[in-house]
Design a protein around this motif. Structure first.
Motif, PDB file in Angstrom:
ATOM      1  N   GLY A   3      12.032  -1.936   5.955  1.00 25.35           N
ATOM      2  CA  GLY A   3      12.763  -2.019   4.699  1.00 25.35           C
ATOM      3  C   GLY A   3      12.016  -1.445   3.510  1.00 25.35           C
ATOM      4  O   GLY A   3      12.574  -1.328   2.415  1.00 25.35           O
ATOM      5  N   VAL A   4      10.752  -1.065   3.696  1.00 24.05           N
ATOM      6  CA  VAL A   4       9.940  -0.499   2.618  1.00 24.05           C
ATOM      7  C   VAL A   4      10.202   1.000   2.522  1.00 24.05           C
ATOM      8  O   VAL A   4      10.207   1.705   3.536  1.00 24.05           O
ATOM      9  CB  VAL A   4       8.441  -0.766   2.865  1.00 24.05           C
ATOM     10  N   ASP A   5      10.396   1.494   1.321  1.00 25.18           N
ATOM     11  CA  ASP A   5      10.612   2.929   1.125  1.00 25.18           C
ATOM     12  C   ASP A   5       9.306   3.682   1.325  1.00 25.18           C
ATOM     13  O   ASP A   5       8.219   3.159   1.047  1.00 25.18           O
ATOM     14  CB  ASP A   5      11.137   3.190  -0.290  1.00 25.18           C
ATOM     15  N   LYS A   6       9.385   4.911   1.806  1.00 21.43           N
ATOM     16  CA  LYS A   6       8.177   5.696   2.084  1.00 21.43           C
ATOM     17  C   LYS A   6       7.358   5.961   0.824  1.00 21.43           C
ATOM     18  O   LYS A   6       6.140   6.185   0.899  1.00 21.43           O
ATOM     19  CB  LYS A   6       8.541   7.030   2.739  1.00 21.43           C
ATOM     20  N   LEU A   7       8.000   5.932  -0.351  1.00 21.45           N
ATOM     21  CA  LEU A   7       7.279   6.143  -1.615  1.00 21.45           C
ATOM     22  C   LEU A   7       6.810   4.838  -2.242  1.00 21.45           C
ATOM     23  O   LEU A   7       6.133   4.863  -3.276  1.00 21.45           O
ATOM     24  CB  LEU A   7       8.161   6.894  -2.618  1.00 21.45           C
ATOM     25  N   GLY A   8       7.155   3.722  -1.644  1.00 21.77           N
ATOM     26  CA  GLY A   8       6.791   2.443  -2.236  1.00 21.77           C
ATOM     27  C   GLY A   8       7.769   2.064  -3.332  1.00 21.77           C
ATOM     28  O   GLY A   8       8.931   2.458  -3.319  1.00 21.77           O
ATOM     29  N   ASP A   9       7.300   1.298  -4.315  1.00 24.95           N
ATOM     30  CA  ASP A   9       8.175   0.855  -5.393  1.00 24.95           C
ATOM     31  C   ASP A   9       7.574   1.200  -6.745  1.00 24.95           C
ATOM     32  O   ASP A   9       6.368   1.441  -6.886  1.00 24.95           O
ATOM     33  CB  ASP A   9       8.420  -0.654  -5.298  1.00 24.95           C
ATOM     34  N   GLU A  10       8.421   1.217  -7.746  1.00 21.63           N
ATOM     35  CA  GLU A  10       8.024   1.669  -9.081  1.00 21.63           C
ATOM     36  C   GLU A  10       6.928   0.801  -9.688  1.00 21.63           C
ATOM     37  O   GLU A  10       5.987   1.298 -10.303  1.00 21.63           O
ATOM     38  CB  GLU A  10       9.249   1.687 -10.001  1.00 21.63           C
ATOM     39  N   ARG A  11       7.033  -0.509  -9.544  1.00 18.65           N
ATOM     40  CA  ARG A  11       6.062  -1.403 -10.171  1.00 18.65           C
ATOM     41  C   ARG A  11       4.655  -1.153  -9.654  1.00 18.65           C
ATOM     42  O   ARG A  11       3.707  -1.008 -10.437  1.00 18.65           O
ATOM     43  CB  ARG A  11       6.465  -2.871  -9.930  1.00 18.65           C
ATOM     44  N   ARG A  12       4.514  -1.093  -8.355  1.00 15.73           N
ATOM     45  CA  ARG A  12       3.185  -0.870  -7.786  1.00 15.73           C
ATOM     46  C   ARG A  12       2.684   0.545  -8.067  1.00 15.73           C
ATOM     47  O   ARG A  12       1.488   0.758  -8.274  1.00 15.73           O
ATOM     48  CB  ARG A  12       3.206  -1.149  -6.280  1.00 15.73           C
ATOM     49  N   VAL A  65       4.885  13.296   2.474  1.00 14.72           N
ATOM     50  CA  VAL A  65       4.984  11.856   2.730  1.00 14.72           C
ATOM     51  C   VAL A  65       6.212  11.624   3.600  1.00 14.72           C
ATOM     52  O   VAL A  65       7.318  12.047   3.258  1.00 14.72           O
ATOM     53  CB  VAL A  65       5.114  11.046   1.421  1.00 14.72           C
ATOM     54  N   ARG A  66       6.013  10.952   4.739  1.00 15.89           N
ATOM     55  CA  ARG A  66       7.124  10.695   5.649  1.00 15.89           C
ATOM     56  C   ARG A  66       7.064   9.261   6.181  1.00 15.89           C
ATOM     57  O   ARG A  66       6.064   8.575   6.029  1.00 15.89           O
ATOM     58  CB  ARG A  66       7.071  11.694   6.813  1.00 15.89           C
ATOM     59  N   VAL A 102       6.446   7.976  -9.972  1.00 18.99           N
ATOM     60  CA  VAL A 102       7.378   7.024 -10.586  1.00 18.99           C
ATOM     61  C   VAL A 102       8.728   7.695 -10.829  1.00 18.99           C
ATOM     62  O   VAL A 102       9.790   7.102 -10.575  1.00 18.99           O
ATOM     63  CB  VAL A 102       6.791   6.465 -11.899  1.00 18.99           C
ATOM     64  N   ASP A 103       8.692   8.939 -11.296  1.00 18.96           N
ATOM     65  CA  ASP A 103       9.943   9.667 -11.536  1.00 18.96           C
ATOM     66  C   ASP A 103      10.710   9.875 -10.229  1.00 18.96           C
ATOM     67  O   ASP A 103      11.945   9.755 -10.196  1.00 18.96           O
ATOM     68  CB  ASP A 103       9.654  11.022 -12.180  1.00 18.96           C
ATOM     69  N   ARG A 104      10.000  10.187  -9.159  1.00 19.05           N
ATOM     70  CA  ARG A 104      10.665  10.382  -7.858  1.00 19.05           C
ATOM     71  C   ARG A 104      11.304   9.091  -7.373  1.00 19.05           C
ATOM     72  O   ARG A 104      12.417   9.103  -6.834  1.00 19.05           O
ATOM     73  CB  ARG A 104       9.657  10.886  -6.823  1.00 19.05           C
ATOM     74  N   ILE A 105      10.611   7.987  -7.550  1.00 18.90           N
ATOM     75  CA  ILE A 105      11.157   6.699  -7.121  1.00 18.90           C
ATOM     76  C   ILE A 105      12.405   6.361  -7.941  1.00 18.90           C
ATOM     77  O   ILE A 105      13.432   5.946  -7.390  1.00 18.90           O
ATOM     78  CB  ILE A 105      10.094   5.596  -7.255  1.00 18.90           C
ATOM     79  N   THR A 165       0.798  -1.235   0.000  1.00 21.44           N
ATOM     80  CA  THR A 165       0.000   0.000   0.000  1.00 21.44           C
ATOM     81  C   THR A 165       0.827   1.280   0.000  1.00 21.44           C
ATOM     82  O   THR A 165       0.273   2.372  -0.133  1.00 21.44           O
ATOM     83  CB  THR A 165      -0.922   0.039   1.232  1.00 21.44           C
ATOM     84  N   ALA A 166       2.136   1.183   0.139  1.00 19.84           N
ATOM     85  CA  ALA A 166       2.965   2.384   0.308  1.00 19.84           C
ATOM     86  C   ALA A 166       2.853   3.338  -0.875  1.00 19.84           C
ATOM     87  O   ALA A 166       2.734   4.558  -0.692  1.00 19.84           O
ATOM     88  CB  ALA A 166       4.420   1.985   0.540  1.00 19.84           C
TER      89      ALA A 166
END
Length: 426
Positions: A170-179, A79-80, A141-144, A39-40
Motif C-alpha cells: 500500500g506504500v507508494d514508490k515515492l513515499g509520502d509528502e510529509r516524510r 525509482v520502481r 514533493v512536487d511529483r508526489i 524509508t520510501a
C-alpha cells in the motif's frame, strides 16, 4: 540471446544478456530494499541527488560532458516498485562497442561513471551537498503532489491503499509528502550509507560485450562498495479475501469524469504458482487487451465506460480493474463489469476471444526481446520475484492454456474493494 547471472560481491548480482541485436548497450544498477513508509521517500530521493554531481564531476554540466565523451550516453535516476520491493538506482544507455568509430571500448567508461555516481557523490561537511538535496527534495514533493492530477493513476493508487492497508504494497514508490519534505542532508546521508551496505544490488547489462568483460568492468567500478553481513531482503505477502462483503469507498472531487476501480484477490494465484499462465490469459480475455470483454462489451457495445481495462500484480495476487464513467452510471458500469467476469467464469469465451488474447500476449512478450528497456524491466521483475524463467519459456506456457483453465482461474477471483471517484455534490 545468452542470459547469465552471477554474484560479484556479497549481495551484488549481475545479469548479462549477451546479444548483437542492438546498436546501443543498456546498463542498470538497482538497489532493492523492502518497501516501507518510513524509508520510501528517502530511498526515492537518493538517486536524484546522486545524479546531480560527483567529486570529479560536481555539477550537471560536467556530468553531461563526461556522457558526451561516451558518444552521447545517458544515465538517469529511476525509482520502481516490484511487489513489496522498492527498486532505486540508475539506468544507462550508451553506444555499443561494436559501433564505436575507432573501435575503442565504451563499456568500461560507462561502468566507471556509473560507479562514480553511486559511490563518490559531491559532498559538503561529510554530507550530501545541501543545494542538491533542497532542489531534488522540492522536485520529489512536487511529483508526489502531482499524482492526484492523473485521476486514472490516482484511483488505482487509492484502491491499492484501501486493499493493502497495513501492508507494504500500500506504500507508494515515492513515499509520502510529509516524510519527503522532512528530509535533510544529514538524514539522507545516513540512509544512503545504510543502502550501500545492506541493500541487495542488481546489475544488468544488455549488449555485445562478453559477460566476463562486463563482470570485470563493474567489479572495478564498484570496488569501493561497503558491504555488511546484514542484508535487507523483501518478502511479498499474499493475502486471501476475508469472505466479507466487498468494501466500498467513495471520494468526491472537482472532476468531469468518474473513476471506478475494482480490486480482486486472485485466490492465492501468483507468479510462483503452476496455474499462473491461466490467470494471465484470464486477465487478457477479461480486460487486458483490445479484444477483451471489458473493452468490447462494457466500453464499445454498451458505452458504459470511456475506458475499461484490467491488470495483474503478479507477486501480490491482485487483479485491478480501472474504468472511467459518467457519474450517474456507477451501478450499471459496476454490474456490467462483474457480469463480464461471470461470463469468463462460466467459460463463455469464443474461440476468437481466446486465440486473440493468446496472440496478443505472445506478441507482447516477444516484442520485449526487441526493446532493451522493456527487457531490463522484465528481468528486474523476475529478479524481485526470485525467478529465472525467460520470455521464451513463458510464451511456451501461454500456448497450452485452455478455455477450461481460464475459467478455473476466473472462478478464484474474489471482489475485495470498490473505489469510486465521484464529482462534487451539486
Amino acid at each position: 540471446m545468452e542470459v547469465l547471472r552471477r554474484e560479484l560481491f556479497p549481495g551484488v548480482w549481475l545479469r548479462t544478456v549477451h546479444t548483437n541485436k542492438f546498436k546501443s548497450s543498456y546498463l542498470s544498477l538497482t538497489l532493492m530494499v523492502p518497501l516501507s513508509a518510513e524509508t520510501a521517500s528517502a530511498n526515492a530521493l537518493i538517486p536524484a541527488v546522486l545524479r546531480r554531481g560527483t567529486e570529479a564531476h560536481p555539477d550537471l554540466e560536467s556530468l553531461s560532458a563526461a556522457l558526451d565523451e561516451l558518444y552521447g550516453g545517458a544515465i538517469e535516476p529511476i525509482v520502481r516498485k516490484k511487489g513489496e520491493t522498492q527498486c532505486v538506482g540508475f539506468a544507462a544507455s550508451f553506444l555499443d562497442d561494436a559501433y564505436a568509430l575507432e573501435g575503442e571500448p565504451v563499456l568500461e567508461g560507462a561502468a566507471a561513471l556509473l560507479g562514480e555516481l553511486l559511490l563518490r557523490p559531491r559532498t559538503e561537511k561529510g554530507m550530501f551537498y545541501p543545494d542538491y538535496v533542497a532542489g531534488e527534495r522540492s522536485n520529489l514533493v512536487d511529483r508526489i503532489r502531482a499524482q492526484v492530477n492523473d485521476k486514472r493513476y490516482y484511483a488505482l493508487s487509492r484502491l491499492t491503499q484501501l486493499m493493502c492497508q497495513g501492508e507494504a504494497f500500500g506504500v507508494d514508490k515515492l513515499g509520502d509528502e510529509r516524510r519527503a519534505a522532512a528530509l535533510t542532508p544529514r538524514k539522507l546521508w545516513q540512509r544512503y550509507q545504510e543502502l550501500l551496505s545492506t541493500a541487495e544490488i542488481q546489475l544488468y547489462y544488455c549488449g555485445s560485450a562478453a559477460p566476463d568483460r562486463v563482470a570485470a568492468a563493474l567489479s572495478a567500478a564498484l570496488s569501493g562498495l561497503p558491504r555488511s553481513e546484514e542484508r535487507l531482503e523483501a518478502d511479498c505477502e499474499v493475502r486471501l479475501h476475508a469472505g466479507a462483503e466487498p468494501r466500498l469507498e467513495e471520494e468526491r472531487m472537482d472532476v468531469t469524469q468518474g473513476k471506478l476501480a475494482l480490486g480482486f484477490r486472485t485466490g492465492g494465484i501468483t507468479c510462483w504458482e503452476e496455474d499462473y499462465p491461466a490467470l494471465v490469459m484470464c486477465n487478457a480475455v477479461f480486460g487486458a487487451t483490445p479484444l477483451s470483454k471489458l473493452f468490447l462489451n462494457v466500453r464499445e457495445k454498451r458505452s458504459l465506460c470511456y475506458y475499461a481495462s484490467s491488470n495483474l500484480e503478479k507477486m501480490k495476487g491482485l487483479l485491478l480493474v480501472s474504468s472511467g464513467i459518467e457519474f450517474g452510471q456507477y451501478q450499471q458500469a459496476r454490474d456490467e463489469i462483474l457480469a463480464q467476469l461471470e461470463a469468463v467464469r462460466r467459460g463463455e469465451i469464443e474461440e476468437w476471444e481466446l486465440e486473440g488474447a493468446r496472440r496478443t500476449l505472445i506478441g507482447g512478450h516477444l516484442s520485449t526481446l526487441d526493446d532493451q528497456s522493456r527487457l531490463e524491466e522484465f528481468w528486474l521483475g523476475q529478479t524481485a520475484a526470485g525467478l529465472d524463467t525467460g520470455i521464451e519459456e513463458l510464451v511456451e506456457r501461454l500456448k497450452t492454456v485452455t478455455r477450461e483453465q481460464v475459467a478455473a482461474a476466473a472462478q478464484k477471483l474474489e471482489l475485495d474493494t470498490v473505489y469510486f471517484l465521484n464529482g462534487k455534490e451539486g
